[in-house]
Scaffold this motif. Structure first.
Motif, PDB file in Angstrom:
ATOM      1  N   LEU A 138       0.882  -1.208  -0.040  1.00  0.00           N
ATOM      2  CA  LEU A 138      -0.204   0.132  -0.026  1.00  0.00           C
ATOM      3  C   LEU A 138       0.888   1.428   0.070  1.00  0.00           C
ATOM      4  CD1 LEU A 138      -2.562   1.618   0.235  1.00  0.00           C
ATOM      5  CD2 LEU A 138      -2.308   1.236   2.799  1.00  0.00           C
ATOM      6  N   LEU A 139       1.758   1.228   0.765  1.00  0.00           N
ATOM      7  CA  LEU A 139       2.763   2.309   0.948  1.00  0.00           C
ATOM      8  C   LEU A 139       3.426   2.679  -0.352  1.00  0.00           C
ATOM      9  CD1 LEU A 139       3.922   1.962   4.379  1.00  0.00           C
ATOM     10  CD2 LEU A 139       2.668   3.777   3.810  1.00  0.00           C
ATOM     11  N   ALA A 140       3.878   1.649  -1.020  1.00  0.00           N
ATOM     12  CA  ALA A 140       4.280   1.615  -2.536  1.00  0.00           C
ATOM     13  C   ALA A 140       3.655   2.371  -3.331  1.00  0.00           C
ATOM     14  CB  ALA A 140       5.096   0.179  -2.928  1.00  0.00           C
ATOM     15  N   ASP A 144      -0.311  10.883  -0.916  1.00  0.00           N
ATOM     16  CA  ASP A 144       0.047  12.129  -0.328  1.00  0.00           C
ATOM     17  C   ASP A 144      -0.208  11.856   1.355  1.00  0.00           C
ATOM     18  OD1 ASP A 144       0.404  14.486   0.938  1.00  0.00           O
ATOM     19  OD2 ASP A 144      -1.030  15.545  -0.367  1.00  0.00           O
ATOM     20  N   PRO A 145       0.974  11.754   2.100  1.00  0.00           N
ATOM     21  CA  PRO A 145       0.683  11.595   3.504  1.00  0.00           C
ATOM     22  C   PRO A 145      -0.048  12.624   4.090  1.00  0.00           C
ATOM     23  CG  PRO A 145       3.033  12.039   2.954  1.00  0.00           C
ATOM     24  CD  PRO A 145       2.194  11.892   1.729  1.00  0.00           C
ATOM     25  N   ASP A 146       0.268  13.874   3.725  1.00  0.00           N
ATOM     26  CA  ASP A 146      -0.843  14.982   4.259  1.00  0.00           C
ATOM     27  C   ASP A 146      -2.111  14.787   4.156  1.00  0.00           C
ATOM     28  OD1 ASP A 146       1.711  15.956   5.286  1.00  0.00           O
ATOM     29  OD2 ASP A 146       1.852  17.240   3.172  1.00  0.00           O
ATOM     30  N   GLU A 369       7.728   4.722   7.971  1.00  0.00           N
ATOM     31  CA  GLU A 369       6.654   4.920   7.027  1.00  0.00           C
ATOM     32  C   GLU A 369       5.194   5.221   7.498  1.00  0.00           C
ATOM     33  OE1 GLU A 369       7.344   5.865   4.062  1.00  0.00           O
ATOM     34  OE2 GLU A 369       9.611   4.799   3.737  1.00  0.00           O
ATOM     35  N   LEU A 370       4.554   4.433   8.209  1.00  0.00           N
ATOM     36  CA  LEU A 370       3.372   4.422   8.638  1.00  0.00           C
ATOM     37  C   LEU A 370       2.978   5.879   9.520  1.00  0.00           C
ATOM     38  CD1 LEU A 370       2.116   0.834   9.551  1.00  0.00           C
ATOM     39  CD2 LEU A 370       1.284   2.336   7.748  1.00  0.00           C
ATOM     40  N   GLN A 374      -0.894   7.969  10.040  1.00  0.00           N
ATOM     41  CA  GLN A 374      -1.561   7.738  11.202  1.00  0.00           C
ATOM     42  C   GLN A 374      -2.524   8.857  11.650  1.00  0.00           C
ATOM     43  OE1 GLN A 374       1.430   6.421  13.842  1.00  0.00           O
ATOM     44  NE2 GLN A 374       1.142   4.076  13.300  1.00  0.00           N
ATOM     45  N   LEU A 375      -3.781   8.523  12.004  1.00  0.00           N
ATOM     46  CA  LEU A 375      -4.489   9.643  12.651  1.00  0.00           C
ATOM     47  C   LEU A 375      -3.905  10.245  13.787  1.00  0.00           C
ATOM     48  CD1 LEU A 375      -7.800   7.397  12.818  1.00  0.00           C
ATOM     49  CD2 LEU A 375      -7.486   9.408  11.467  1.00  0.00           C
TER      50      LEU A 375
END
Length: 396
Positions: A138-140, A144-146, A369-370, A374-375
Motif C-alpha cells: 500500500l505504501l508503495a 500524499d501523506p498529508d 513510513e506508517l 496515522q490519525l
C-alpha cells in the motif's frame, strides 16, 4: 447474491461462476454509471471509469459536485489482508491515488485485519504478518501523506471500536441476514458496524462532506448497511457514495482474481512476481479469444472481449484509447495473433509491477513510513466525540 438460474454467487466473501453484472445491478438496486456522470470526472478520466469497469454507482453526483467545486470530499478504499496482494487488490488503490492527485481528495484506507480472523481459518499471527506485508505494498502506491490516513482495525481500536459500538446498535440481525446471509460467528455478525466506522470515519474526523467508496460490486452490502445507518441522521453525516466495479478477471477468464496461488488452471499474478513469472503466467494460462491455429486465426480473427490479455489492457494497463481500439480491430481481423496480444499484456503488467516493486524496495521501516499516515490524537478524539464517546483518563 446467489443466482440459481445462472449459477453464480457474489457476496463479500464468495465470488464464483459466470457473473451476470446486469442481474447484480437489478438485485442490489444500484444505478448504472451514465455518460453524463463519466464526463464529470476530472480529466483525464481514468480508464476504469471511462471504459465502465466501474459500471454502477450510488449517489456519485454529490461526490462529483464537491470534487469539481473544490469543496471538501474524501475517498475510502480498504484492504482485507487475507493473503499476498495481487493485481485485483492494487488497482482500486491506484485509482484512488489518481483521484487524490486530480482533486486533492482526502483518502482513508482501513485494513480489516479483524474481519479476516472472523471469516478465515488463519491465525492472528498469520494475519498480522500478512497485514505488514500488505501495508508495504500500500505504501508503495505513493499516496500524499498529508491527505491520507491508514487505519488498521486492531492497532487503531481506540478509535474504531467506540465508533463500531455506536453503529452496532443501529444494525439488527434481520438487516445483517438480508445483506450478508447467515453469519459464521458473532464477530462476523458485528462486522457491519466496523465497516460503517471505516466508511464514515472521514466525516467523523473532519465534518460532514461527500465520501466516495470505489469497490468491487461484491462489497456493496457494506455500503448499503452503512447508508442505512447514515440515513438515521443521528451523527450528522452524509450517506457515502459508491462506485461499483466489475472484477479484474482471473487468468482462466471467469470470476474474480483470487488470492490463492493453489490453482493449477488459473494462477494469480501477485505484486511480488518478477517479469519472467508474469510472462510465463500470461503466456501459459491466460484464456485466449483467438482461434486454435494461426491459419484459422488469420482467416477468422479473434474475440477481444473474451480474451483475458485484452481485458487486462482494457481494464487498467493500456491508457491510450486509440491504441486499445487498434489492438481490438487487428485482433478481430486476424492480423494480430493471440501470442502477440499476450506479449503486449505481459509487457504492460510486468512494467507496472517493476515500478511498483522499485518503490516498495525504497521504503524505510514500516513503522517509520506508517507514522506519516496515522490519525493524530486530535483526529481520534474528534471522531470519538462525534458519536458521544470520550476517552477516560486514568486518575492518579
Amino acid at each position: 447474491m446467489t443466482d440459481n438460474d445462472s449459477e453464480f454467487t457474489v457476496t463479500p466473501y464468495t465470488v464464483s461462476g459466470e457473473i451476470d453484472y446486469e442481474k447484480l445491478l437489478e438485485q442490489f438496486g444500484a444505478g448504472r454509471l451514465t455518460d453524463e456522470q463519466i464526463a464529470r470526472f476530472p480529466e483525464p478520466v481514468h480508464p476504469l471509469v471511462r471504459r465502465r469497469v466501474f459500471y454502477a454507482e450510488r449517489d456519485v453526483d454529490r461526490f462529483l459536485s464537491a470534487a469539481t467545486a473544490g469543496e471538501r470530499h474524501s475517498i475510502v478504499t480498504g484492504r482485507g489482508p487475507s493473503g499476498a496482494m495481487h493485481l485485483g487488490h492494487i488497482v482500486p488503490l491506484y485509482f484512488a491515488k489518481r483521484l487524490q492527485q486530480q482533486t486533492n481528495a482526502l483518502v482513508y484506507i482501513p485494513f480489516s485485519d479483524d474481519e479476516k480472523y472472523f471469516v478465515t481459518d488463519r491465525s492472528l499471527e498469520e494475519i498480522g504478518e500478512q497485514t505488514r506485508e500488505n501495508l508495504r505494498d500500500l505504501l508503495a502506491v505513493g499516496f500524499d501523506p498529508d491527505r491520507t490516513r491508514i487505519i488498521v482495525d486492531t492497532a487503531d481500536a481506540d478509535v474504531i471500536y467506540p465508533l463500531a459500538v455506536a453503529f452496532g446498535a443501529e444494525v439488527t440481525e434481520s438487516t445483517f441476514k438480508a445483506a450478508y446471509g447467515e453469519s459464521q460467528n458473532i464477530g462476523h455478525s458485528f462486522y457491519p458496524a466496523v465497516q460503517a466506522a471505516h466508511l464514515l470515519l472521514p466525516q467523523l474526523v473532519t465534518g460532514r462532506h461527500p465520501t466516495l467508496v470505489p469497490i468491487g460490486v461484491d462489497q456493496d452490502p457494506h455500503v448499503r448497511v452503512c447508508r442505512d445507518i447514515a440515513a438515521k441522521q443521528r451523527y450528522d453525516v452524509d450517506k457515502p457514495s459508491a462506485l461499483l466495479s466489475k472484477f479484474l478477471p482471473s487468468l482462466e477468464g471467469s470470476g474474480k482474481m483470487s488470492s490463492s496461488s493453489d490453482s493449477e488452471t488459473a494462477p494469480t499474478i501477485h505484486l511480488s512476481d518478477d517479469r519472467e513469472t508474469v510472462f510465463e503466467k500470461i503466456h501459459t494460462h491466460a484464456y485466449s479469444g483467438g482461434q486454435s491455429t494461426v491459419d484459422e486465426h488469420r482467416a477468422r480473427g479473434g474475440d477481444p472481449e473474451a480474451d483475458v490479455s485484452y481485458q487486462l489492457l482494457h481494464s487498467f494497463f493500456e491508457e491510450d484509447d486509440d491504441r486499445l481500439d487498434r489492438i481490438a480491430r487487428e485482433y478481430r481481423n486476424g492480423s494480430l495473433l493471440s501470442g502477440e496480444l499476450k506479449g503486449m499484456a505481459a509487457t504492460a503488467v510486468a512494467s507496472f509491477l517493476d515500478a511498483h516493486q522499485r518503490r516498495r524496495r525504497r521504503l524505510n521501516s514500516l513503522e517509520t513510513e506508517l507514522r506519516r499516515y496515522q490519525l493524530t490524537e486530535r483526529e481520534r478524539e474528534h471522531a470519538r466525540r462525534r458519536v458521544g464517546h470520550s476517552t477516560f483518563k486514568a486518575m492518579i
